[in-house]
Design a protein around this motif. Structure first.
Motif, PDB file in Angstrom:
ATOM      1  N   MET B   1      47.744  37.383  34.871  1.00 26.67           N
ATOM      2  CA  MET B   1      46.559  37.622  35.652  1.00 26.67           C
ATOM      3  C   MET B   1      45.464  38.277  34.829  1.00 26.67           C
ATOM      4  O   MET B   1      44.317  38.221  35.197  1.00 26.67           O
ATOM      5  CB  MET B   1      46.876  38.636  36.712  1.00 26.67           C
ATOM      6  CG  MET B   1      48.094  38.366  37.484  1.00 26.67           C
ATOM      7  SD  MET B   1      48.187  39.768  38.539  1.00 26.67           S
ATOM      8  CE  MET B   1      46.459  39.918  38.937  1.00 26.67           C
ATOM      9  N   SER B   3      44.017  37.672  32.234  1.00 25.21           N
ATOM     10  CA  SER B   3      43.056  36.863  31.487  1.00 25.21           C
ATOM     11  C   SER B   3      41.948  36.301  32.367  1.00 25.21           C
ATOM     12  O   SER B   3      41.284  35.336  31.986  1.00 25.21           O
ATOM     13  CB  SER B   3      43.789  35.751  30.722  1.00 25.21           C
ATOM     14  OG  SER B   3      44.465  36.303  29.612  1.00 25.21           O
ATOM     15  N   THR B   4      41.760  36.877  33.528  1.00 25.86           N
ATOM     16  CA  THR B   4      40.682  36.462  34.428  1.00 25.86           C
ATOM     17  C   THR B   4      39.714  37.623  34.618  1.00 25.86           C
ATOM     18  O   THR B   4      40.134  38.761  34.801  1.00 25.86           O
ATOM     19  CB  THR B   4      41.264  36.030  35.789  1.00 25.86           C
ATOM     20  OG1 THR B   4      42.062  34.865  35.599  1.00 25.86           O
ATOM     21  CG2 THR B   4      40.146  35.699  36.780  1.00 25.86           C
ATOM     22  N   ARG B  10      33.492  33.731  37.606  1.00 22.77           N
ATOM     23  CA  ARG B  10      34.788  34.145  37.098  1.00 22.77           C
ATOM     24  C   ARG B  10      35.194  33.292  35.928  1.00 22.77           C
ATOM     25  O   ARG B  10      35.002  32.069  35.946  1.00 22.77           O
ATOM     26  CB  ARG B  10      35.794  33.976  38.223  1.00 22.77           C
ATOM     27  CG  ARG B  10      37.165  34.492  37.895  1.00 22.77           C
ATOM     28  CD  ARG B  10      37.936  34.864  39.122  1.00 22.77           C
ATOM     29  NE  ARG B  10      38.214  33.760  40.014  1.00 22.77           N
ATOM     30  CZ  ARG B  10      38.890  33.878  41.148  1.00 22.77           C
ATOM     31  NH1 ARG B  10      39.328  35.060  41.542  1.00 22.77           N
ATOM     32  NH2 ARG B  10      39.101  32.844  41.907  1.00 22.77           N
ATOM     33  N   SER B  12      38.556  32.464  33.356  1.00 19.22           N
ATOM     34  CA  SER B  12      39.954  32.640  32.962  1.00 19.22           C
ATOM     35  C   SER B  12      40.088  32.071  31.557  1.00 19.22           C
ATOM     36  O   SER B  12      39.714  30.922  31.320  1.00 19.22           O
ATOM     37  CB  SER B  12      40.891  31.873  33.912  1.00 19.22           C
ATOM     38  OG  SER B  12      40.763  32.346  35.225  1.00 19.22           O
ATOM     39  N   THR B  13      40.626  32.868  30.650  1.00 23.02           N
ATOM     40  CA  THR B  13      40.662  32.446  29.251  1.00 23.02           C
ATOM     41  C   THR B  13      42.083  32.297  28.736  1.00 23.02           C
ATOM     42  O   THR B  13      43.035  32.796  29.327  1.00 23.02           O
ATOM     43  CB  THR B  13      39.909  33.453  28.361  1.00 23.02           C
ATOM     44  OG1 THR B  13      40.672  34.662  28.265  1.00 23.02           O
ATOM     45  CG2 THR B  13      38.531  33.757  28.898  1.00 23.02           C
ATOM     46  N   GLY B  24      38.791  28.206  28.172  1.00 24.48           N
ATOM     47  CA  GLY B  24      38.777  28.860  29.453  1.00 24.48           C
ATOM     48  C   GLY B  24      38.241  27.980  30.560  1.00 24.48           C
ATOM     49  O   GLY B  24      37.876  26.810  30.346  1.00 24.48           O
TER      50      GLY B  24
ATOM     51  N   THR C   4      41.235  28.305  41.727  1.00 26.06           N
ATOM     52  CA  THR C   4      42.328  29.198  41.324  1.00 26.06           C
ATOM     53  C   THR C   4      43.321  29.304  42.470  1.00 26.06           C
ATOM     54  O   THR C   4      42.921  29.444  43.623  1.00 26.06           O
ATOM     55  CB  THR C   4      41.772  30.591  40.967  1.00 26.06           C
ATOM     56  OG1 THR C   4      40.947  30.477  39.812  1.00 26.06           O
ATOM     57  CG2 THR C   4      42.894  31.573  40.673  1.00 26.06           C
ATOM     58  N   ARG C  10      49.531  32.389  38.626  1.00 25.83           N
ATOM     59  CA  ARG C  10      48.234  31.876  39.039  1.00 25.83           C
ATOM     60  C   ARG C  10      47.792  30.751  38.128  1.00 25.83           C
ATOM     61  O   ARG C  10      47.959  30.828  36.918  1.00 25.83           O
ATOM     62  CB  ARG C  10      47.236  33.021  38.949  1.00 25.83           C
ATOM     63  CG  ARG C  10      45.864  32.705  39.435  1.00 25.83           C
ATOM     64  CD  ARG C  10      45.134  33.939  39.890  1.00 25.83           C
ATOM     65  NE  ARG C  10      44.875  34.874  38.819  1.00 25.83           N
ATOM     66  CZ  ARG C  10      44.199  36.009  38.988  1.00 25.83           C
ATOM     67  NH1 ARG C  10      43.762  36.339  40.194  1.00 25.83           N
ATOM     68  NH2 ARG C  10      43.993  36.812  37.999  1.00 25.83           N
ATOM     69  N   SER C  12      44.368  28.277  37.245  1.00 25.98           N
ATOM     70  CA  SER C  12      42.958  27.902  37.418  1.00 25.98           C
ATOM     71  C   SER C  12      42.790  26.539  36.781  1.00 25.98           C
ATOM     72  O   SER C  12      43.151  26.347  35.624  1.00 25.98           O
ATOM     73  CB  SER C  12      42.037  28.909  36.714  1.00 25.98           C
ATOM     74  OG  SER C  12      42.201  30.188  37.246  1.00 25.98           O
ATOM     75  N   GLU C  27      48.446  31.764  34.434  1.00 23.30           N
ATOM     76  CA  GLU C  27      48.609  33.177  34.103  1.00 23.30           C
ATOM     77  C   GLU C  27      49.827  33.748  34.825  1.00 23.30           C
ATOM     78  O   GLU C  27      50.199  33.295  35.896  1.00 23.30           O
ATOM     79  CB  GLU C  27      47.382  33.966  34.543  1.00 23.30           C
ATOM     80  CG  GLU C  27      46.159  33.684  33.718  1.00 23.30           C
ATOM     81  CD  GLU C  27      45.044  34.629  34.101  1.00 23.30           C
ATOM     82  OE1 GLU C  27      45.081  35.780  33.676  1.00 23.30           O
ATOM     83  OE2 GLU C  27      44.157  34.190  34.838  1.00 23.30           O
ATOM     84  N   SER C  79      48.394  33.924  28.828  1.00 20.50           N
ATOM     85  CA  SER C  79      47.951  32.722  29.528  1.00 20.50           C
ATOM     86  C   SER C  79      48.267  31.428  28.767  1.00 20.50           C
ATOM     87  O   SER C  79      48.146  31.356  27.555  1.00 20.50           O
ATOM     88  CB  SER C  79      46.459  32.810  29.852  1.00 20.50           C
ATOM     89  OG  SER C  79      45.707  33.149  28.719  1.00 20.50           O
TER      90      SER C  79
END
Lengths: 369, 369, 369, 369
Positions: B1, B3-4, B10, B12-13, B24, C4, C10, C12, C27, C79
């Motif tokens: 989580m 990495s968001t 938003r 996420s990477t 990302g 997401t 999780r 995305s 993630e 991730s």
């Protein structure tokens, strides 16, 4: 949304300074914990106004009532609702501010953000909202204690230019609470107390720095890259009223060292398996705790309410002046101590549960502390 | 989580230093924005290694490829996926660290957290992860520009004990980028550059402070009590590699003033309706922007990789020594400038969209800037 | 934000039907898991177009490339980035729909939502987005397997009015995949296949119902009151393209029974300690799994693309007609099977990690299955 | 965490059936709304026990007290805290269930999940928790009304096998509330009422289906791909106690049609610009509202408490029998009507604010309804 903090262990709070009550909902508390409500009340008492000559004279007992989430004294694992009633709300002193913006308060920005404002006592922007954080943090502290032998201790490190000498490895809550100013260095505390009384007598105010240590935190807490432990701690601390700065470990001073001077070399350690010879990292490396004490500092600006006439504008944008009234601390530092501890506890529990969720049993690192 | 980052806007990477790629997913981007991909690439180029003699020699073009979320050059409003391939990954230099913990790096803590570690180049803990943040931040900067005339400029304020004099009201990106050290005070920049080359020649490293200003931010951004604007900025900045401290406005220095000295009095203002005579608040009061420039500082520790033998332990906990190899910057400050700007943009866009979601049209405050 | 899914585990996702690629970021994956990439690819192959005469002829290998999060074959806990390139994107067939809204497609609503639309192949609204879910779900399935002996099997239960007889207690993935229609009742499968070919030959389409069972799920997963297990499953399933209905356990049919008829009485059970004599609850009671198989059904409407002229309006609101072209399945059901399984796996892993985070070791219930 | 619902408009709830109080925190409410507290109370009155001979006889006034978030009658935009005290809590009737699991209740699963259980009245698993949802939903309904002319009406569609005929285009709340069973088809209502009384006299219970329509919702709400409007509605409805199924638009019945039969063709429309000739989509296409009425159905199982001896096991896993006591509805359907409406309102407001946050002004679609 901004009144919620945490991911797995989470609190949502409510309440204005002069509204009916403050309170909140704590979610994600592990079940089966015998919750000591007296300990929760004790933390609220540490935060409470009117404790000493150094704080505001508002009279509130700040009695917490837990409305759900407990059965036969133990946590159910479902949400814990709690309220703390306001008793000494007295909006009359604030009527002059209904249409004039107090300098360095949040009156103007709340109008800009919401177009509505509870002008009595700062409303939601009052430091009184921290009642709910401190209650939630006191629950978090008990959860922490159930997870491991963690100690979280904060203290007043400086007031204005008055500094103190405190050993973060050994400082105790008892030593902190031994003086009304909550500085465990007795001679510094005396000077601080005199300074606060002096500025109060002048209708002025002062700020300072609170330091906090968490001892006994295992290596492994933190969730890179964005939810690094120091990042969540920084957010937690900067969300406190009047906070203007944050440091972890060597902080700003560390920028003056070279890498060779600054590095914390690893050494074998009899009790924790591995340790670092120094702790400039402040117990966190790469966003994850390393088993050394977590050390941080929070800068609090001087209280904005000073009892002098100040220039300002009214809500129509016209120049005017304003002389504050109302009940205010001349220095938030003593009462910020339980707030900083509460935020530290909330962050640590949340990350502990997140780590346990993802990894389950502790990871197979032979050297973990 | 972890990495968001962000709520409505938003990112996420993903990506390790020596893995296949970094990248990302950006969610929540407003639709209909003509996205300038060259501008995104330009920000990556500012962050890229090998720009000057002051930075690591790793050779990467850091070319960004956008895989979704655009149609005929405009944003669709749905998620934007992007990747940046690693080309010069060379894990060989890191083999000695597979079983030895580099001091003040994240090797040990990643083992403690996950029980697994990509030892090549620091893996996920490498500053190379910031490629993805900078790309996302470059998108955020374009969203900001579509929302209002906001300028975000960061610069190197100090390197070790070398300070500079920069006017935050007028400093430009061009002035910042005019020197390889990214300090717009030319004489200070020369001294900083000399210092960095000196410590590099000694196999050592230095840290320093980056300052950042956001001009043109309207009053009203921020979501008290926990998601105060300064709280989210603090988290954003402390999530950057090597960050150890954060200040907004007067920061730690402000704790030495009295309230009467510190307060920013409000004054009528021809262009913005209302302003403050000083800006010790750093553009934020009570967690909400007040229309004045947002000003903050971030402390970066000296780089942990120094080319000297250092004591440490191996993964079995035995004392050993280690002499780092690999390609590293002697000072992260110049390359931290675009990272700090990226995080500032990400936070501002997120709060702008959150504010617009809750309030819709700007609130009826006649004095809003 | 809408791309997401999940809280602790999780994903995305990104990608349009005719863009560069689909992909995502996973993630929260537990570290140390040896990830079988062939198994991930195998799930994508089950979802892939062109598998049989029943599905769209679009030619895609749907090859997944994992870009991060793995080291030496094991998950790092950080991730996981992955991409699946589009190869057979051919927007030409869709040009007529650039300014005309296909009935019961998302063309109009995407315009209403975003004011922008990737008209080729439905863009983000295409069922092709499920590539990313299925890849993430395949990772989730492996995490599940590491946590316990859980089996997740879905199958085509009905096509239009054609029903089947399948024993949820014993049905296997092999039996499901034995027929191109993915119905393990061979005679029903033959009829379904004939029906699908018939409607395809008529330029028409059909819908139906997919059922799914998760066997071996322990009692205790789910997070009342809002994140009940069935609530998160319902969301997961209704987020699939063309889904119009959801049932858990007795579903709509159960509303015709009395409580006395409907109740699942508890009985001692040799293997699981406690069981229910019937399973009208579908393995979930009060939002929490009870150790019995989780059973659910998802209704999928007939595919909207039918090769007949239909009335519609253009983007200027004028009446017109439209005759679809492009490559489409006459029935999504066979390919919906891996999608439903993927969503089931994602929900179960997320709740398992959430439960472990809050409670840690399994709770002291002697009877847990 | 499971007691929080929503993203931008969010409620966190607390409370057990026989604890001190129920309540919650509503975050993200737009500021400046004159909140009609009588209307909030009126919704609670619709949900309240003891309204008619069809419902449980527990005597509760369910009086809501708002503790924060309002000033001079208008919403501040900050969090709204509220509580509803329990007055008629009487745990004595539940003592026999402290160590025996009631069939098809959540007693066993709460023990499995938490290892702790408030056995009185089902604790947190009691439908009494919906007090907090209904209060929050009543606030959401007022926010909706401030955003547009939206009408949300639910009604009892079936009880067991008894069906009704109701026109979703015209049905009113007044018609729904005209009968104690909340079915606006008077003759069906009479039959349903007789049926409920009959099963009550037999100590048995029945279930049924609630339908709900939202008229006046603009096109453009929903956040694909995971947060599709129907997905969030499905989650909302399946989170209600006793819910076992969900349909939007044509639902399960639609699976029996062909695409040509099922498609909703677009037609120019004088008032809304564009409309569909039929509404099998239920007002949602591709996860986004299309301006037509949103139509859904929720299946509620028969109440688990039946006043007959049933087999079960005790907490030690031994076979035993149990004859329920306590106060229970023989049919939840009439009281489920305000619950379904509350969840619909919560979802619609949340998506409306999310849409406004991302897109700002309505998108440039000339045809939007």
């Amino acid at each position: 949304m901004g009144s919620t903090f945490g991911t797995l262990f989470r609190v949502s709070t409510f309440g204005e300074s002069h509204g009916g009550a403050l309170g909140g909902v704590v979610e994600g508390c592990p079940p089966g914990l015998t919750l000591d409500l007296d300990a929760v009340q004790a933390e609220l008492d540490r935060r409470r106004p009117g404790q000493s000559a150094l704080t505001t004279m508002r009279g509130e007992t700040d009695t917490v009532e837990v409305l759900s989430g407990l059965f036969e004294g133990r946590t159910l694992g479902t949400s814990i609702g709690f309220v703390v009633r306001n008793h000494d709300a007295d909006p009359r002193a604030y009527a002059p501010f209904a249409d004039r913006y107090r300098p360095s308060h949040a009156d103007f920005t709340y109008d800009a953000r919401y177009g509505e404002r509870a002008w009595a006592g700062g409303g939601r922007a009052s430091a009184r909202e921290t009642v709910a954080r401190v209650a939630a943090g006191a629950i978090a502290r008990q959860v922490l204690a159930s997870l491991g032998p963690v100690e979280v201790v904060a203290w007043v490190d400086t007031v204005q230019d008055l500094t103190s000498t405190v050993d973060s490895a050994t400082v105790t809550a008892a030593a902190v609470d031994a003086t009304p100013v909550r500085c465990p260095d007795a001679s510094a505390a005396a000077a601080m107390e005199a300074r606060i009384k002096q500025v109060r007598s002048q209708g002025d105010s002062v700020g300072g720095i609170v330091r906090c240590v968490a001892r006994g935190v295992p290596a492994g807490l933190g969730d890179p890259v964005f939810d690094k432990l120091e990042a969540d701690l920084a957010k937690a601390m900067l969300s406190l009223p009047a906070a203007k700065g944050f440091e972890v470990g060597s902080g700003f001073a560390g920028t003056r060292m070279t890498g060779l001077q600054h590095n914390d070399v690893f050494v074998p350690d009899a009790t924790r398996g591995i340790a670092t010879a120094t702790n400039r990292s402040g117990g966190i490396q790469g966003g994850i705790s390393n088993g050394m004490p977590i050390e941080l500092a929070v800068a609090f600006k001087p209280v904005a309410t000073v009892f002098h006439a100040q220039d300002t504008v009214d809500t129509a944008g016209r120049a005017t002046t304003l002389t504050p009234r109302g009940r205010h601390d001349p220095c938030v530092l003593p009462r910020a101590v339980p707030m900083v501890e509460a935020m530290m506890c909330l962050v640590l529990v949340d990350h502990w549960l997140r780590w346990r969720g993802q990894v389950g049993a502790p990871p197979p690192v032979p050297l973990r502390g």
